[in-house]
Design a protein around this motif. Structure first.
Motif, PDB file in Angstrom:
ATOM      1  N   VAL A 141      -5.458  -2.271  30.871  1.00  0.00           N
ATOM      2  CA  VAL A 141      -5.237  -3.540  30.184  1.00  0.00           C
ATOM      3  C   VAL A 141      -6.371  -4.502  30.537  1.00  0.00           C
ATOM      4  O   VAL A 141      -6.680  -4.672  31.725  1.00  0.00           O
ATOM      5  CB  VAL A 141      -3.874  -4.149  30.584  1.00  0.00           C
ATOM      6  N   PRO A 142      -7.000  -5.120  29.549  1.00  0.00           N
ATOM      7  CA  PRO A 142      -8.081  -6.067  29.838  1.00  0.00           C
ATOM      8  C   PRO A 142      -7.631  -7.177  30.781  1.00  0.00           C
ATOM      9  O   PRO A 142      -6.539  -7.731  30.624  1.00  0.00           O
ATOM     10  CB  PRO A 142      -8.434  -6.633  28.445  1.00  0.00           C
ATOM     11  N   GLY A 143      -8.456  -7.465  31.774  1.00  0.00           N
ATOM     12  CA  GLY A 143      -8.139  -8.494  32.747  1.00  0.00           C
ATOM     13  C   GLY A 143      -7.312  -8.011  33.919  1.00  0.00           C
ATOM     14  O   GLY A 143      -7.115  -8.744  34.879  1.00  0.00           O
ATOM     15  N   GLN A 144      -6.803  -6.757  33.843  1.00  0.00           N
ATOM     16  CA  GLN A 144      -5.987  -6.214  34.924  1.00  0.00           C
ATOM     17  C   GLN A 144      -6.671  -5.018  35.594  1.00  0.00           C
ATOM     18  O   GLN A 144      -5.997  -4.148  36.150  1.00  0.00           O
ATOM     19  CB  GLN A 144      -4.604  -5.823  34.391  1.00  0.00           C
ATOM     20  N   GLU A 145      -7.983  -4.985  35.537  1.00  0.00           N
ATOM     21  CA  GLU A 145      -8.716  -3.853  36.096  1.00  0.00           C
ATOM     22  C   GLU A 145      -8.388  -3.615  37.560  1.00  0.00           C
ATOM     23  O   GLU A 145      -8.304  -2.464  38.006  1.00  0.00           O
ATOM     24  CB  GLU A 145     -10.237  -4.072  35.925  1.00  0.00           C
ATOM     25  N   SER A 146      -8.205  -4.689  38.329  1.00  0.00           N
ATOM     26  CA  SER A 146      -7.949  -4.542  39.763  1.00  0.00           C
ATOM     27  C   SER A 146      -6.464  -4.472  40.099  1.00  0.00           C
ATOM     28  O   SER A 146      -6.102  -4.413  41.280  1.00  0.00           O
ATOM     29  CB  SER A 146      -8.591  -5.704  40.528  1.00  0.00           C
ATOM     30  N   PHE A 147      -5.606  -4.461  39.069  1.00  0.00           N
ATOM     31  CA  PHE A 147      -4.163  -4.377  39.292  1.00  0.00           C
ATOM     32  C   PHE A 147      -3.818  -3.020  39.889  1.00  0.00           C
ATOM     33  O   PHE A 147      -4.232  -1.981  39.381  1.00  0.00           O
ATOM     34  CB  PHE A 147      -3.425  -4.571  37.966  1.00  0.00           C
ATOM     35  N   HIS A 148      -3.045  -3.050  40.971  1.00  0.00           N
ATOM     36  CA  HIS A 148      -2.703  -1.797  41.652  1.00  0.00           C
ATOM     37  C   HIS A 148      -1.440  -1.232  41.017  1.00  0.00           C
ATOM     38  O   HIS A 148      -0.340  -1.282  41.581  1.00  0.00           O
ATOM     39  CB  HIS A 148      -2.509  -2.052  43.142  1.00  0.00           C
ATOM     40  N   GLY A 149      -1.608  -0.682  39.828  1.00  0.00           N
ATOM     41  CA  GLY A 149      -0.495  -0.116  39.082  1.00  0.00           C
ATOM     42  C   GLY A 149      -0.999   0.559  37.835  1.00  0.00           C
ATOM     43  O   GLY A 149      -2.210   0.790  37.678  1.00  0.00           O
ATOM     44  N   ASN A 150      -0.086   0.860  36.908  1.00  0.00           N
ATOM     45  CA  ASN A 150      -0.483   1.669  35.758  1.00  0.00           C
ATOM     46  C   ASN A 150      -1.389   0.936  34.782  1.00  0.00           C
ATOM     47  O   ASN A 150      -2.018   1.571  33.942  1.00  0.00           O
ATOM     48  CB  ASN A 150       0.760   2.221  35.046  1.00  0.00           C
ATOM     49  N   ALA A 151      -1.480  -0.401  34.848  1.00  0.00           N
ATOM     50  CA  ALA A 151      -2.349  -1.151  33.940  1.00  0.00           C
ATOM     51  C   ALA A 151      -3.773  -1.286  34.466  1.00  0.00           C
ATOM     52  O   ALA A 151      -4.650  -1.762  33.747  1.00  0.00           O
ATOM     53  CB  ALA A 151      -1.771  -2.544  33.689  1.00  0.00           C
ATOM     54  N   GLY A 152      -4.030  -0.865  35.704  1.00  0.00           N
ATOM     55  CA  GLY A 152      -5.334  -1.031  36.304  1.00  0.00           C
ATOM     56  C   GLY A 152      -6.253   0.155  36.067  1.00  0.00           C
ATOM     57  O   GLY A 152      -5.858   1.186  35.527  1.00  0.00           O
ATOM     58  N   SER A 153      -7.496   0.010  36.498  1.00  0.00           N
ATOM     59  CA  SER A 153      -8.466   1.106  36.403  1.00  0.00           C
ATOM     60  C   SER A 153      -9.225   1.305  37.707  1.00  0.00           C
ATOM     61  O   SER A 153     -10.144   2.108  37.772  1.00  0.00           O
ATOM     62  CB  SER A 153      -9.447   0.855  35.248  1.00  0.00           C
ATOM     63  N   VAL A 154      -8.848   0.572  38.758  1.00  0.00           N
ATOM     64  CA  VAL A 154      -9.388   0.808  40.097  1.00  0.00           C
ATOM     65  C   VAL A 154      -8.607   1.962  40.727  1.00  0.00           C
ATOM     66  O   VAL A 154      -7.583   2.392  40.202  1.00  0.00           O
ATOM     67  CB  VAL A 154      -9.269  -0.460  40.961  1.00  0.00           C
TER      68      VAL A 154
END
Length: 336
Positions: A141-154
């Protein structure tokens, strides 16, 4: 289908333990389409789930046999990857890119996930996560790259799903609809059956002690930990000492004693030493035994162009009855 034992170790470049042949894949797709006949086919409708449960019996025998064998014993890795499942790739819309994305309307992929879930047990969802949808999108999800969950990309650290809850799922199923552009995103899995021999006796003893607090993950919302009255000290490992169950999430499991801290660190190292990385392609279905296996994800770079990585996820319980006090109207959604 190759006669490969479910759970056989594979190279990280080849995710599937075995794959449906084209004839069986075609039969599976035709059956899935019978569950997608119109706009009134809603995934979260109990009547639709009942139809999917009945349809499971008509899936190709090799698929049913493989799932049944895995249900009886999930093997050394606690993970089964089946390739060649239908996802109706030519008709897929753009990859969702909004927070909380779920699949309410029946589709081929949602039907496949739900039928397999009914072969393992019963599909399950949590009202506080993804609005209680039975089939959930795992997308960046845009803006949630660093989110530690299924919406992130880190990178996503090792965890079992919803270990804080009195009724965590027994299995988690993922179906890959699209791979990431660079084909580098990997699902990382590590099972207790391979990690346990790497632990010292002292660490094993500490991990079996109720000296850890696991709170709800970020996907349950920022205030979830304060809403959960059932969060209390628990062990990371429980059950048979020679083949224990796991409840742990590296991000939200807090050790309460010095020995618990040391043991959790050692457990993390053992998981790293025994991990497999699965690089999924469209049609790959992953069944994770959530009782004995942790999973995570490597980093990847989304482009937000409608063709990003897209997995769909369903939780499964082997005994729906045991969570009856959490499910209004005897449905599939845990309200608390």
């Amino acid at each position: 289908m190759p006669e490969t034992t479910p759970g056989t170790t594979q190279s990280s470049a080849v995710a599937a333990d075995w794959a449906l042949d084209p004839v069986d894949a075609g039969a599976c797709e035709r059956l899935a389409r019978t569950l997608c006949t119109g706009r009134h086919d809603q995934v979260d409708n109990p009547e639709w789930v009942a139809r999917a449960r009945d349809a499971w019996e008509n899936l190709p025998f090799p698929l049913r046999r493989g799932v049944r064998r895995f249900r009886r014993h999930s093997g050394p890795h606690g993970t089964l990857v089946i390739g060649g499942l239908p996802v109706d790739q030519a008709a897929l819309p753009a990859t969702p890119s909004v927070p909380g994305s779920v699949q309410r309307q029946a589709t081929v992929s949602a039907a496949v996930l739900t039928m397999v879930a009914c072969g393992l047990g019963e599909p399950l969802a949590y009202r506080a996560e993804k609005s209680g949808a039975l089939v959930q999108d795992v997308v960046p999800v845009p803006g949630q790259e660093s989110f530690h969950g299924n919406a992130g990309s880190v990178p996503l650290s090792f965890h079992t799903e919803n270990g804080f809850h009195p009724h965590p799922p027994d299995y988690v199923i993922f179906l890959c609809l699209r791979a990431d552009h660079d084909q580098i995103a990997g699902m990382r899995v590590a099972g207790i059956r391979q990690a346990l021999p790497l632990l010292t006796p002292a660490s094993r003893q500490a991990l079996f002690a109720p000296e850890f607090i696991t709170t709800p993950p970020p996907s349950f919302g920022p205030d979830a930990s304060t809403r959960e009255p059932d969060v209390k000290p628990r062990p990371v490992l429980s059950g048979a000492v020679e083949d224990p169950d796991i409840r742990m999430a590296q991000l939200v499991t807090t050790p309460l004693t010095p020995r618990a801290t040391a043991a959790l660190t050692e457990f993390g190292r053992a998981c790293e030493a025994t991990t497999r990385t699965l690089r999924l392609t469209p049609g790959d279905l992953v069944i994770i035994d959530n009782r004995v296996t942790v999973h995570g994800r490597t980093a990847f770079r989304p482009r937000y162009d409608g063709a990003d990585r897209w997995l769909q996820r369903t939780y499964v319980t082997t005994d729906l009855r045991r969570s009856r006090d959490h499910r209004p109207h005897d449905g599939h959604i845990l309200a608390r």
